[in-house]
Design an enzyme around this catalytic site. Sequence first.
Site, mmCIF file in Angstrom:
data_model
loop_
_atom_site.group_PDB
_atom_site.id
_atom_site.type_symbol
_atom_site.label_atom_id
_atom_site.label_comp_id
_atom_site.label_asym_id
_atom_site.label_seq_id
_atom_site.Cartn_x
_atom_site.Cartn_y
_atom_site.Cartn_z
ATOM 1 N N ASP A 1 34.116 40.628 40.367
ATOM 2 C CA ASP A 1 34.092 41.417 41.407
ATOM 3 C C ASP A 1 32.805 41.319 42.375
ATOM 4 O OD1 ASP A 1 36.353 42.883 40.523
ATOM 5 O OD2 ASP A 1 35.189 44.371 39.570
ATOM 6 N N ASP B 1 27.318 47.422 36.719
ATOM 7 C CA ASP B 1 28.527 48.166 36.248
ATOM 8 C C ASP B 1 28.529 48.152 34.563
ATOM 9 O OD1 ASP B 1 29.117 48.524 38.797
ATOM 10 O OD2 ASP B 1 31.185 47.521 38.424
ATOM 11 N N ARG C 1 25.214 56.423 43.815
ATOM 12 C CA ARG C 1 25.262 55.775 42.564
ATOM 13 C C ARG C 1 24.222 55.398 42.029
ATOM 14 N NH1 ARG C 1 31.398 52.911 42.455
ATOM 15 N NH2 ARG C 1 32.791 54.633 43.410
#
Length: 393
Positions: free
Chosen positions: A192, A220, A272
């Site tokens: 990604d 992540d 985040r």
Amino acid sequence: MASLALLLLLISCYLTHFASTSEANYTPQPWSYVPPGDSKHTKNIMNVIDSCWRTKSNWRSNRRALADCAVGYGKDAIGGKYGAIYVVTNSEDHPKNPKPGSLRYGVIQTQPLWIIFAKDMVITLNNELIMNSYKTIDGRGAKVEIAYGPCITVQDVSHVIIHGIGIHDCKPGKSGLVRSSPTHIGHRGGSDGDAIAIFASSNIWVDHCSLARCFDGLIDIIHASTAITISNNYFSQHDKVMLLGHNDKFTADKVMKVTLAFNRFGAGLIERMPRVRFGYAHIANNKYEEWRMYAIGGSSNATIFSEGNYFVAPNLSSAKQVTKREASSGWKDWKWRSSKDVFMNGAYFVQSGWGSCNPYYTQAQSFVVAPGLMVPALTSNAGALNCVFGKAC
């Protein structure tokens, strides 16, 4: 009576946001270290991880001692502690058939390895770097950057330590063949564009790295990964910084336990830090210098314990709240707690839920969380360090 009520309200607010709670008193270990002769200068205070190794001038000849220094849920990550030293001598990268001396050749081996670097280098990977279990990437003594290509994938493995490198400007991976061990090469659909993507893995420790400007996230942690500590890192210049939990339907992430400690969330960040789904996050003694939307968010009944952090809100009046819940209803039962946090420039944390938020660390995992006012000192050396051979780092 009105004055008395106001006084009681102020005392209640103070205890909620600054005082130690019974949930915070779960560890016997010291929370910081002051070098001898410098006890009056808090700028030189080291956190408990750094004081474990940075004061020792022989770190180069005793690199593996670093593996004993983690705290929190990733404490048991040993990386390549019981393996040989592997030296990266060049920045070349061949995803299908990596050559000896390259970083990729080291990380795919089946045996434990402690990976170091012969010199400064910028490594531009030609596809995602798939790590095998029991590996340490140790950038101390060199300026090492992984940048301008796909970056690191930690998938279906355990006991990985990533320390002391810069990871920035990561790009999505390509569809194609990538080797993940000396005997296995498989087709990959393309990563990604995260700096570090952790899938279905456990006992992982990421420490003293500098991360910025990647296509997707900086870190992540998804697909039921657990037993992870993210510490002493410097994050900057990025939108969606850190994701904990795959999506709102992936209930297997309930097993996830992550410790975020002594990190510095610096300039140019938006949101985040982290965003959590289902699992448990202990967010302790981190410094938040900037966010443009929110700092800590989540959904799917995640549990979040924010303890001893230092939050500086942006000047934007609509972004003063530290927290954001991705839910229209039901979130008041989620356990989101704040203890010993410091809030600057109008920052505030919306708490919710009932019952204990204690991380229930083992004795080995536990550490005393400092009051939030100490965080600027405890995080002052976050990010990749400039360690010189023969000197304390």
